[in-house]
Design a protein around this motif. Structure first.
Motif, short mmCIF file in Angstrom:
data_model
loop_
_atom_site.label_atom_id
_atom_site.label_comp_id
_atom_site.label_asym_id
_atom_site.label_seq_id
_atom_site.Cartn_x
_atom_site.Cartn_y
_atom_site.Cartn_z
N VAL A 137 11.83 9.37 47.95
CA VAL A 137 12.67 10.36 48.60
C VAL A 137 12.74 11.57 47.69
O VAL A 137 12.86 11.44 46.46
CB VAL A 137 14.08 9.82 48.91
N SER A 138 12.62 12.75 48.27
CA SER A 138 12.62 13.97 47.47
C SER A 138 13.51 15.02 48.13
O SER A 138 13.75 14.99 49.34
CB SER A 138 11.20 14.53 47.32
N VAL A 139 14.01 15.93 47.30
CA VAL A 139 14.77 17.08 47.78
C VAL A 139 14.14 18.31 47.18
O VAL A 139 13.99 18.41 45.95
CB VAL A 139 16.26 16.98 47.38
N ASN A 140 13.74 19.23 48.04
CA ASN A 140 13.06 20.45 47.59
C ASN A 140 11.88 20.12 46.67
O ASN A 140 11.71 20.70 45.60
CB ASN A 140 14.05 21.39 46.90
N ASP A 141 11.11 19.12 47.10
CA ASP A 141 9.89 18.67 46.42
C ASP A 141 10.15 17.98 45.08
O ASP A 141 9.21 17.69 44.34
CB ASP A 141 8.91 19.84 46.20
N GLN A 142 11.39 17.69 44.76
CA GLN A 142 11.70 16.96 43.53
C GLN A 142 11.93 15.49 43.85
O GLN A 142 12.87 15.12 44.55
CB GLN A 142 12.95 17.53 42.85
N ASN A 143 11.06 14.64 43.33
CA ASN A 143 11.17 13.20 43.55
C ASN A 143 12.41 12.68 42.84
O ASN A 143 12.59 12.90 41.64
CB ASN A 143 9.91 12.50 43.03
N LEU A 144 13.26 11.98 43.56
CA LEU A 144 14.51 11.49 42.98
C LEU A 144 14.34 10.18 42.23
O LEU A 144 15.30 9.68 41.63
CB LEU A 144 15.57 11.33 44.07
N GLY A 145 13.16 9.58 42.28
CA GLY A 145 12.87 8.44 41.43
C GLY A 145 13.27 7.08 41.96
O GLY A 145 13.24 6.10 41.22
N PHE A 146 13.66 6.98 43.21
CA PHE A 146 14.05 5.69 43.77
C PHE A 146 12.81 4.90 44.19
O PHE A 146 11.93 5.43 44.88
CB PHE A 146 14.99 5.88 44.97
N VAL A 147 12.75 3.64 43.78
CA VAL A 147 11.60 2.79 44.09
C VAL A 147 12.11 1.50 44.72
O VAL A 147 13.29 1.16 44.65
CB VAL A 147 10.76 2.48 42.82
N ASN A 148 11.17 0.78 45.35
CA ASN A 148 11.48 -0.51 45.97
C ASN A 148 12.61 -0.39 47.00
O ASN A 148 13.49 -1.25 47.08
CB ASN A 148 11.84 -1.56 44.91
N GLN A 149 12.57 0.67 47.78
CA GLN A 149 13.56 0.89 48.83
C GLN A 149 12.93 0.60 50.19
O GLN A 149 11.72 0.77 50.39
CB GLN A 149 14.04 2.34 48.81
#
Length: 472
Positions: A344-356
Protein backbone atom coordinates in the motif's frame (compact mmCIF):
# COMPACT_ATOMS: atom_id res chain seq x y z
CA UNK A 1 -0.27 -12.85 -13.54
CA UNK A 2 -2.30 -13.43 -16.66
CA UNK A 3 -5.09 -15.84 -17.39
CA UNK A 4 -4.09 -19.27 -18.57
CA UNK A 5 -5.58 -22.55 -19.70
CA UNK A 6 -9.33 -22.94 -19.83
CA UNK A 7 -9.98 -19.58 -18.26
CA UNK A 8 -7.84 -17.85 -20.89
CA UNK A 9 -10.12 -19.45 -23.47
CA UNK A 10 -13.13 -18.02 -21.64
CA UNK A 11 -11.56 -14.57 -21.45
CA UNK A 12 -10.69 -14.67 -25.16
CA UNK A 13 -14.28 -15.57 -25.94
CA UNK A 14 -15.53 -12.63 -23.93
CA UNK A 15 -13.02 -10.18 -25.34
CA UNK A 16 -14.05 -11.12 -28.86
CA UNK A 17 -17.57 -10.13 -27.94
CA UNK A 18 -19.07 -13.59 -28.21
CA UNK A 19 -22.04 -12.89 -25.96
CA UNK A 20 -24.75 -15.46 -26.58
CA UNK A 21 -28.34 -14.32 -26.97
CA UNK A 22 -30.56 -14.59 -23.93
CA UNK A 23 -33.51 -15.80 -26.01
CA UNK A 24 -34.97 -19.12 -24.80
CA UNK A 25 -33.88 -22.29 -26.58
CA UNK A 26 -35.08 -25.85 -26.46
CA UNK A 27 -31.82 -26.81 -24.77
CA UNK A 28 -29.98 -24.49 -22.39
CA UNK A 29 -26.61 -23.36 -23.71
CA UNK A 30 -23.73 -21.59 -21.99
CA UNK A 31 -24.14 -17.86 -22.27
CA UNK A 32 -23.26 -14.58 -20.63
CA UNK A 33 -25.89 -12.94 -18.46
CA UNK A 34 -26.04 -9.44 -17.06
CA UNK A 35 -28.49 -7.69 -14.81
CA UNK A 36 -29.13 -4.16 -13.51
CA UNK A 37 -27.78 -2.68 -10.32
CA UNK A 38 -28.92 0.41 -8.51
CA UNK A 39 -27.43 2.11 -5.52
CA UNK A 40 -29.22 2.01 -2.19
CA UNK A 41 -29.77 4.61 0.49
CA UNK A 42 -31.20 4.05 3.93
CA UNK A 43 -33.40 6.03 6.24
CA UNK A 44 -31.33 7.49 9.07
CA UNK A 45 -31.83 8.99 12.49
CA UNK A 46 -30.58 12.57 12.63
CA UNK A 47 -31.38 13.30 16.26
CA UNK A 48 -27.88 12.69 17.69
CA UNK A 49 -25.21 15.34 17.47
CA UNK A 50 -22.62 14.90 14.67
CA UNK A 51 -19.68 14.07 16.94
CA UNK A 52 -21.63 11.37 18.77
CA UNK A 53 -22.86 9.85 15.52
CA UNK A 54 -19.37 9.70 14.04
CA UNK A 55 -17.98 8.12 17.22
CA UNK A 56 -20.74 5.52 17.07
CA UNK A 57 -19.95 4.80 13.43
CA UNK A 58 -16.31 4.10 14.25
CA UNK A 59 -17.22 1.81 17.16
CA UNK A 60 -19.65 -0.11 15.00
CA UNK A 61 -17.07 -0.43 12.22
CA UNK A 62 -14.70 -1.94 14.77
CA UNK A 63 -17.31 -4.41 16.04
CA UNK A 64 -18.13 -5.40 12.47
CA UNK A 65 -14.50 -6.12 11.72
CA UNK A 66 -14.14 -8.18 14.88
CA UNK A 67 -17.13 -10.24 13.79
CA UNK A 68 -15.36 -10.95 10.49
CA UNK A 69 -12.27 -12.17 12.30
CA UNK A 70 -14.40 -14.44 14.49
CA UNK A 71 -16.28 -15.70 11.44
CA UNK A 72 -13.15 -16.77 9.66
CA UNK A 73 -11.28 -18.22 12.63
CA UNK A 74 -14.27 -20.15 13.98
CA UNK A 75 -15.54 -21.25 10.54
CA UNK A 76 -19.06 -20.89 11.93
CA UNK A 77 -20.59 -17.43 11.52
CA UNK A 78 -20.89 -16.97 7.80
CA UNK A 79 -21.51 -13.38 6.80
CA UNK A 80 -19.58 -10.13 6.92
CA UNK A 81 -22.41 -7.60 6.98
CA UNK A 82 -20.98 -4.95 9.22
CA UNK A 83 -21.51 -2.93 6.09
CA UNK A 84 -24.57 -0.88 6.89
CA UNK A 85 -23.91 1.33 9.89
CA UNK A 86 -20.84 3.44 9.19
CA UNK A 87 -22.03 5.07 5.95
CA UNK A 88 -25.52 5.45 7.36
CA UNK A 89 -24.28 7.33 10.39
CA UNK A 90 -21.91 9.46 8.31
CA UNK A 91 -24.95 10.42 6.26
CA UNK A 92 -26.87 11.12 9.47
CA UNK A 93 -24.13 13.51 10.58
CA UNK A 94 -24.24 15.17 7.21
CA UNK A 95 -28.03 15.52 7.19
CA UNK A 96 -28.06 16.90 10.72
CA UNK A 97 -25.66 19.62 9.60
CA UNK A 98 -27.70 20.27 6.47
CA UNK A 99 -30.84 20.79 8.55
CA UNK A 100 -29.04 23.42 10.61
CA UNK A 101 -28.65 25.56 7.48
CA UNK A 102 -31.70 25.40 5.20
CA UNK A 103 -29.98 27.58 2.62
CA UNK A 104 -26.94 25.35 2.29
CA UNK A 105 -27.73 24.27 -1.27
CA UNK A 106 -27.55 27.87 -2.45
CA UNK A 107 -23.86 28.11 -1.61
CA UNK A 108 -22.62 24.79 -3.00
CA UNK A 109 -20.24 25.42 -5.88
CA UNK A 110 -19.85 22.97 -8.78
CA UNK A 111 -16.72 20.87 -8.85
CA UNK A 112 -14.17 21.71 -11.52
CA UNK A 113 -13.41 18.52 -13.44
CA UNK A 114 -9.81 19.62 -14.00
CA UNK A 115 -8.99 19.62 -10.28
CA UNK A 116 -10.45 18.48 -7.01
CA UNK A 117 -12.36 21.56 -5.89
CA UNK A 118 -14.27 19.63 -3.24
CA UNK A 119 -17.22 17.30 -2.96
CA UNK A 120 -19.52 17.23 -5.96
CA UNK A 121 -22.87 18.99 -5.53
CA UNK A 122 -24.40 15.79 -6.92
CA UNK A 123 -23.14 13.86 -3.90
CA UNK A 124 -24.29 16.56 -1.50
CA UNK A 125 -27.77 16.65 -2.98
CA UNK A 126 -27.97 12.84 -3.06
CA UNK A 127 -26.88 12.62 0.59
CA UNK A 128 -29.63 15.03 1.62
CA UNK A 129 -32.51 13.91 -0.55
CA UNK A 130 -31.63 10.40 -1.72
CA UNK A 131 -33.35 9.21 -4.87
CA UNK A 132 -32.14 7.20 -7.84
CA UNK A 133 -29.94 8.66 -10.56
CA UNK A 134 -30.94 6.76 -13.72
CA UNK A 135 -28.35 5.07 -15.95
CA UNK A 136 -27.22 6.78 -19.13
CA UNK A 137 -24.88 4.14 -20.55
CA UNK A 138 -23.11 3.23 -22.65
CA UNK A 139 -24.57 -0.24 -22.18
CA UNK A 140 -22.81 -3.29 -23.64
CA UNK A 141 -24.48 -6.32 -25.18
CA UNK A 142 -26.43 -8.35 -22.64
CA UNK A 143 -25.96 -5.63 -20.02
CA UNK A 144 -28.46 -3.47 -18.18
CA UNK A 145 -27.46 -0.13 -16.75
CA UNK A 146 -26.73 0.92 -13.21
CA UNK A 147 -28.82 3.53 -11.45
CA UNK A 148 -27.47 5.21 -8.33
CA UNK A 149 -29.35 6.06 -5.15
CA UNK A 150 -27.62 8.42 -2.78
CA UNK A 151 -23.86 9.15 -2.88
CA UNK A 152 -22.54 5.68 -3.83
CA UNK A 153 -23.59 4.00 -0.58
CA UNK A 154 -24.41 0.53 -2.01
CA UNK A 155 -25.81 -1.30 -5.01
CA UNK A 156 -28.99 -3.20 -5.75
CA UNK A 157 -30.08 -5.31 -8.71
CA UNK A 158 -33.54 -5.89 -10.12
CA UNK A 159 -34.59 -9.54 -9.81
CA UNK A 160 -37.91 -10.97 -11.00
CA UNK A 161 -39.49 -13.49 -8.62
CA UNK A 162 -42.75 -15.44 -8.65
CA UNK A 163 -45.70 -16.00 -10.99
CA UNK A 164 -46.65 -13.57 -12.33
CA UNK A 165 -43.08 -12.23 -12.07
CA UNK A 166 -42.62 -9.09 -10.00
CA UNK A 167 -39.52 -6.95 -9.68
CA UNK A 168 -37.61 -6.99 -6.39
CA UNK A 169 -34.77 -4.64 -5.55
CA UNK A 170 -32.02 -6.87 -4.19
CA UNK A 171 -28.75 -5.86 -2.54
CA UNK A 172 -25.90 -7.46 -4.52
CA UNK A 173 -23.30 -8.54 -2.00
CA UNK A 174 -20.00 -10.29 -2.70
CA UNK A 175 -19.41 -10.62 1.06
CA UNK A 176 -22.18 -13.09 1.94
CA UNK A 177 -23.83 -16.14 0.39
CA UNK A 178 -27.53 -16.25 1.33
CA UNK A 179 -30.47 -15.00 -0.75
CA UNK A 180 -33.71 -13.77 0.82
CA UNK A 181 -36.66 -11.41 0.44
CA UNK A 182 -39.36 -10.33 2.86
CA UNK A 183 -42.49 -12.45 3.25
CA UNK A 184 -46.09 -11.27 2.92
CA UNK A 185 -46.45 -11.77 6.68
CA UNK A 186 -43.22 -9.94 7.54
CA UNK A 187 -43.06 -8.15 10.89
CA UNK A 188 -40.27 -6.00 12.26
CA UNK A 189 -38.79 -7.04 15.61
CA UNK A 190 -40.94 -5.52 18.32
CA UNK A 191 -44.02 -5.36 16.07
CA UNK A 192 -45.21 -3.48 13.03
CA UNK A 193 -44.79 -3.96 9.30
CA UNK A 194 -41.50 -4.34 7.44
CA UNK A 195 -41.66 -1.08 5.55
CA UNK A 196 -42.54 -0.06 2.01
CA UNK A 197 -41.13 -3.10 0.26
CA UNK A 198 -42.06 -5.75 -2.26
CA UNK A 199 -43.03 -8.96 -0.42
CA UNK A 200 -43.39 -12.57 -1.54
CA UNK A 201 -45.82 -15.35 -0.64
CA UNK A 202 -48.66 -17.54 -1.84
CA UNK A 203 -51.01 -14.55 -2.20
CA UNK A 204 -48.79 -12.88 -4.80
CA UNK A 205 -47.18 -15.88 -6.53
CA UNK A 206 -48.92 -19.03 -7.78
CA UNK A 207 -45.54 -20.81 -8.07
CA UNK A 208 -44.57 -20.11 -4.46
CA UNK A 209 -43.84 -23.32 -2.50
CA UNK A 210 -43.45 -22.92 1.26
CA UNK A 211 -41.67 -25.25 3.63
CA UNK A 212 -41.37 -25.64 7.38
CA UNK A 213 -37.58 -25.57 7.21
CA UNK A 214 -36.32 -22.55 9.15
CA UNK A 215 -34.30 -19.76 7.55
CA UNK A 216 -32.23 -17.63 9.93
CA UNK A 217 -29.38 -15.35 8.91
CA UNK A 218 -27.54 -13.22 11.45
CA UNK A 219 -25.57 -10.25 10.17
CA UNK A 220 -23.17 -7.96 11.98
CA UNK A 221 -25.89 -5.31 12.31
CA UNK A 222 -29.14 -7.22 12.18
CA UNK A 223 -30.89 -10.45 11.33
CA UNK A 224 -33.75 -12.05 9.43
CA UNK A 225 -35.82 -15.07 10.49
CA UNK A 226 -38.25 -17.03 8.36
CA UNK A 227 -38.54 -20.16 6.25
CA UNK A 228 -36.96 -21.68 3.18
CA UNK A 229 -39.15 -21.59 0.08
CA UNK A 230 -38.96 -22.33 -3.62
CA UNK A 231 -40.11 -20.04 -6.39
CA UNK A 232 -39.19 -18.99 -9.91
CA UNK A 233 -36.35 -16.50 -10.10
CA UNK A 234 -35.53 -14.65 -13.32
CA UNK A 235 -32.26 -12.77 -13.79
CA UNK A 236 -32.22 -10.58 -16.91
CA UNK A 237 -34.61 -12.92 -18.72
CA UNK A 238 -32.87 -16.17 -17.75
CA UNK A 239 -34.79 -18.46 -15.44
CA UNK A 240 -34.04 -20.44 -12.33
CA UNK A 241 -37.27 -22.43 -11.88
CA UNK A 242 -38.14 -23.50 -8.34
CA UNK A 243 -34.99 -21.93 -6.91
CA UNK A 244 -34.53 -22.35 -3.12
CA UNK A 245 -34.05 -19.24 -0.98
CA UNK A 246 -35.40 -17.63 2.18
CA UNK A 247 -38.37 -15.43 3.01
CA UNK A 248 -38.12 -13.31 6.14
CA UNK A 249 -41.09 -13.39 8.49
CA UNK A 250 -39.22 -11.21 11.00
CA UNK A 251 -36.64 -8.53 10.16
CA UNK A 252 -34.54 -6.35 12.41
CA UNK A 253 -35.35 -2.65 12.07
CA UNK A 254 -32.37 -1.83 9.87
CA UNK A 255 -33.65 -4.17 7.16
CA UNK A 256 -37.24 -2.97 7.52
CA UNK A 257 -36.04 0.61 7.00
CA UNK A 258 -33.67 -0.19 4.13
CA UNK A 259 -34.27 0.75 0.50
CA UNK A 260 -33.94 -2.82 -0.74
CA UNK A 261 -36.42 -5.71 -0.70
CA UNK A 262 -33.89 -8.44 0.03
CA UNK A 263 -30.28 -9.51 -0.29
CA UNK A 264 -28.40 -11.78 -2.69
CA UNK A 265 -25.07 -13.07 -1.41
CA UNK A 266 -22.52 -13.75 -4.15
CA UNK A 267 -19.65 -15.18 -2.16
CA UNK A 268 -19.09 -18.93 -2.44
CA UNK A 269 -21.89 -21.14 -1.16
CA UNK A 270 -19.63 -22.64 1.53
CA UNK A 271 -20.31 -19.38 3.36
CA UNK A 272 -24.09 -19.85 3.22
CA UNK A 273 -25.72 -20.24 6.60
CA UNK A 274 -28.43 -22.30 4.86
CA UNK A 275 -25.92 -24.39 2.84
CA UNK A 276 -27.67 -23.53 -0.42
CA UNK A 277 -26.08 -22.78 -3.79
CA UNK A 278 -25.93 -19.13 -4.78
CA UNK A 279 -27.91 -18.08 -7.88
CA UNK A 280 -24.76 -17.82 -9.99
CA UNK A 281 -23.73 -21.33 -8.96
CA UNK A 282 -27.20 -22.60 -9.86
CA UNK A 283 -27.08 -20.88 -13.25
CA UNK A 284 -23.76 -22.53 -14.01
CA UNK A 285 -24.89 -25.94 -12.76
CA UNK A 286 -27.93 -25.73 -15.06
CA UNK A 287 -25.75 -24.84 -18.04
CA UNK A 288 -27.38 -21.45 -18.43
CA UNK A 289 -23.97 -19.79 -18.09
CA UNK A 290 -20.64 -21.42 -18.90
CA UNK A 291 -18.90 -20.66 -15.62
CA UNK A 292 -19.98 -19.33 -12.21
CA UNK A 293 -18.42 -15.91 -12.79
CA UNK A 294 -19.69 -12.59 -11.46
CA UNK A 295 -18.14 -9.33 -12.69
CA UNK A 296 -18.74 -5.87 -11.24
CA UNK A 297 -18.32 -2.37 -12.60
CA UNK A 298 -19.24 0.00 -9.75
CA UNK A 299 -20.17 3.56 -10.77
CA UNK A 300 -19.43 6.87 -9.08
CA UNK A 301 -22.25 9.43 -8.98
CA UNK A 302 -19.94 12.43 -9.30
CA UNK A 303 -18.61 11.16 -12.66
CA UNK A 304 -22.10 11.38 -14.21
CA UNK A 305 -21.33 8.32 -16.35
CA UNK A 306 -23.83 6.02 -14.60
CA UNK A 307 -22.42 3.05 -16.50
CA UNK A 308 -22.21 0.45 -13.73
CA UNK A 309 -23.35 -3.13 -14.16
CA UNK A 310 -23.05 -6.62 -12.76
CA UNK A 311 -22.40 -9.46 -15.21
CA UNK A 312 -23.03 -13.16 -14.67
CA UNK A 313 -21.09 -15.79 -16.61
CA UNK A 314 -18.33 -13.65 -18.10
CA UNK A 315 -16.70 -10.24 -18.37
CA UNK A 316 -17.77 -7.09 -20.22
CA UNK A 317 -14.71 -6.07 -22.28
CA UNK A 318 -16.01 -2.52 -22.73
CA UNK A 319 -15.56 -1.80 -19.02
CA UNK A 320 -11.84 -2.57 -18.52
CA UNK A 321 -8.41 -2.48 -20.14
CA UNK A 322 -7.78 -6.07 -21.21
CA UNK A 323 -3.99 -5.85 -20.98
CA UNK A 324 -4.22 -4.92 -17.28
CA UNK A 325 -6.30 -7.92 -16.18
CA UNK A 326 -4.69 -9.87 -13.34
CA UNK A 327 -5.69 -13.29 -12.04
CA UNK A 328 -5.40 -13.86 -8.30
CA UNK A 329 -5.93 -16.96 -6.19
CA UNK A 330 -8.59 -16.72 -3.52
CA UNK A 331 -6.66 -17.17 -0.27
CA UNK A 332 -9.78 -17.64 1.88
CA UNK A 333 -11.01 -21.12 2.75
CA UNK A 334 -14.50 -20.24 4.06
CA UNK A 335 -16.05 -18.65 0.98
CA UNK A 336 -15.13 -14.95 1.18
CA UNK A 337 -13.28 -13.40 -1.75
CA UNK A 338 -9.85 -12.56 -0.30
CA UNK A 339 -6.61 -11.62 -2.05
CA UNK A 340 -2.98 -11.17 -1.09
CA UNK A 341 -1.81 -7.54 -1.04
CA UNK A 342 1.69 -6.74 -2.24
CA UNK A 343 1.88 -3.16 -0.93
CA UNK A 344 0.00 0.00 0.00
CA UNK A 345 1.38 3.40 -0.92
CA UNK A 346 0.45 7.05 -0.52
CA UNK A 347 1.71 9.50 -3.12
CA UNK A 348 4.01 6.76 -4.45
CA UNK A 349 5.59 6.16 -1.03
CA UNK A 350 5.44 2.50 -0.03
CA UNK A 351 4.28 2.27 3.59
CA UNK A 352 6.09 -1.01 4.13
CA UNK A 353 3.21 -3.30 5.09
CA UNK A 354 3.74 -6.94 4.09
CA UNK A 355 1.80 -10.19 4.42
CA UNK A 356 -1.53 -8.37 4.26
CA UNK A 357 -4.77 -9.67 2.75
CA UNK A 358 -8.04 -8.00 1.75
CA UNK A 359 -11.61 -9.27 1.53
CA UNK A 360 -13.31 -7.61 -1.46
CA UNK A 361 -16.89 -6.79 -0.54
CA UNK A 362 -19.37 -4.90 -2.71
CA UNK A 363 -21.73 -4.79 0.28
CA UNK A 364 -19.37 -2.53 2.25
CA UNK A 365 -19.25 1.16 1.38
CA UNK A 366 -15.98 2.03 3.12
CA UNK A 367 -12.36 0.87 3.22
CA UNK A 368 -11.70 -0.83 6.58
CA UNK A 369 -8.13 -1.67 7.67
CA UNK A 370 -6.23 -2.31 10.90
CA UNK A 371 -5.38 0.78 12.98
CA UNK A 372 -1.67 0.82 12.14
CA UNK A 373 -2.45 0.80 8.42
CA UNK A 374 -5.12 3.48 8.70
CA UNK A 375 -2.87 5.71 10.84
CA UNK A 376 0.04 5.29 8.43
CA UNK A 377 -2.14 6.15 5.44
CA UNK A 378 -3.54 9.31 7.01
CA UNK A 379 -0.10 10.37 8.24
CA UNK A 380 0.85 10.75 4.57
CA UNK A 381 -2.31 12.64 3.54
CA UNK A 382 -1.73 16.38 3.97
CA UNK A 383 -4.36 17.91 6.23
CA UNK A 384 -5.67 14.63 7.64
CA UNK A 385 -6.77 15.07 11.26
CA UNK A 386 -7.91 12.51 13.88
CA UNK A 387 -11.55 13.19 14.65
CA UNK A 388 -13.99 11.39 16.97
CA UNK A 389 -12.17 8.09 16.66
CA UNK A 390 -11.69 8.37 12.90
CA UNK A 391 -10.14 10.89 10.54
CA UNK A 392 -11.17 13.88 8.52
CA UNK A 393 -9.34 14.82 5.35
CA UNK A 394 -9.54 17.95 3.21
CA UNK A 395 -12.46 17.62 0.80
CA UNK A 396 -10.03 18.99 -1.79
CA UNK A 397 -7.39 16.31 -1.19
CA UNK A 398 -5.46 15.05 -4.18
CA UNK A 399 -3.65 12.37 -2.20
CA UNK A 400 -3.06 9.17 -4.14
CA UNK A 401 -3.64 6.01 -2.10
CA UNK A 402 -2.86 2.87 -4.09
CA UNK A 403 -2.89 -0.88 -3.51
CA UNK A 404 -0.39 -3.08 -5.32
CA UNK A 405 -2.13 -6.33 -6.24
CA UNK A 406 -0.71 -9.00 -8.53
CA UNK A 407 2.20 -6.67 -9.38
CA UNK A 408 -0.27 -4.03 -10.60
CA UNK A 409 -1.09 -0.76 -8.87
CA UNK A 410 -4.72 0.27 -8.34
CA UNK A 411 -5.16 3.86 -7.16
CA UNK A 412 -8.15 5.13 -5.19
CA UNK A 413 -9.68 8.31 -6.58
CA UNK A 414 -9.29 11.17 -4.05
CA UNK A 415 -13.03 11.81 -4.34
CA UNK A 416 -13.60 8.37 -2.80
CA UNK A 417 -11.23 9.08 0.09
CA UNK A 418 -13.17 12.26 0.99
CA UNK A 419 -16.49 10.55 1.75
CA UNK A 420 -18.74 13.53 2.61
CA UNK A 421 -18.16 17.03 4.01
CA UNK A 422 -18.67 17.40 7.74
CA UNK A 423 -20.68 20.53 6.92
CA UNK A 424 -22.69 20.42 3.67
CA UNK A 425 -22.26 24.18 3.44
CA UNK A 426 -18.50 23.66 3.08
CA UNK A 427 -17.90 21.23 0.15
CA UNK A 428 -14.26 22.31 0.06
CA UNK A 429 -13.79 22.07 3.83
CA UNK A 430 -13.24 18.99 6.01
CA UNK A 431 -14.59 15.60 4.93
CA UNK A 432 -15.04 12.36 6.85
CA UNK A 433 -12.52 9.87 5.52
CA UNK A 434 -13.66 6.84 3.53
CA UNK A 435 -10.76 4.91 5.06
CA UNK A 436 -11.58 3.79 8.60
CA UNK A 437 -9.99 1.67 11.29
CA UNK A 438 -11.15 -1.83 12.17
CA UNK A 439 -10.06 -1.25 15.76
CA UNK A 440 -8.25 -4.60 15.76
CA UNK A 441 -4.63 -5.30 14.87
CA UNK A 442 -4.59 -7.91 12.13
CA UNK A 443 -3.19 -8.54 8.67
CA UNK A 444 -6.73 -8.66 7.20
CA UNK A 445 -8.49 -5.72 5.55
CA UNK A 446 -12.10 -5.30 4.44
CA UNK A 447 -12.10 -3.44 1.13
CA UNK A 448 -15.43 -2.04 -0.01
CA UNK A 449 -16.71 0.34 -2.65
CA UNK A 450 -14.27 3.13 -1.79
CA UNK A 451 -11.72 0.92 -3.54
CA UNK A 452 -13.93 -1.16 -5.84
CA UNK A 453 -15.21 1.89 -7.73
CA UNK A 454 -11.66 2.16 -9.05
CA UNK A 455 -11.28 -1.30 -10.60
CA UNK A 456 -13.13 -3.90 -12.64
CA UNK A 457 -13.73 -6.77 -10.23
CA UNK A 458 -14.71 -10.35 -11.02
CA UNK A 459 -15.00 -13.61 -9.09
CA UNK A 460 -14.73 -17.14 -10.52
CA UNK A 461 -16.28 -19.85 -8.33
CA UNK A 462 -15.19 -22.82 -10.46
CA UNK A 463 -11.49 -21.93 -10.44
CA UNK A 464 -11.57 -20.12 -7.06
CA UNK A 465 -10.07 -17.00 -8.64
CA UNK A 466 -10.43 -13.25 -8.31
CA UNK A 467 -9.79 -10.89 -11.22
CA UNK A 468 -9.02 -7.18 -11.21
CA UNK A 469 -8.34 -4.79 -14.07
CA UNK A 470 -7.98 -1.09 -14.69
CA UNK A 471 -11.20 0.55 -15.83
CA UNK A 472 -11.55 1.71 -19.42
Amino acid sequence: MRLAGSFLWLLTTVLLGRFVSAAPTTKPKPRTLTMPIRSLHRSVDTTADPVTIYQQSIRKAQSRYQRIAQTISAKQQTDINRRYNTPVEALATFKANAQSDPNQLDVVSPVNDSANAGVSPLDIQAAISGGITPPTGPIAANSIGLGIVGPDTGYIGIVEIGTPPRQFQILMDSGSADFWVGSETCQVEGGGGCGNHQFLGSQSSSSFVASQQPFNVTYGTGNVVGNLVEDNVVLAGLSLPSHPFGVANVESSNFAQASFDGLMGLAQSGLSQQKLPTPVESLAAAGVIDQAIVAYKISRLADEKNDGEITFGGLDPTKFQSDTLVQLPNVNQQGFWEIQLDAVSVNDQNLGFVNQTAILDTGTTLFVAPPDVVNAIHAQIPGAVPSSGGFTVPCTTNASVALTIGNSSFAIDPHDIAFLPVNPNEPAGACTSGIVSSGTQSNRWLVGDVFLKNAYFATHVNDNLILLAQLS
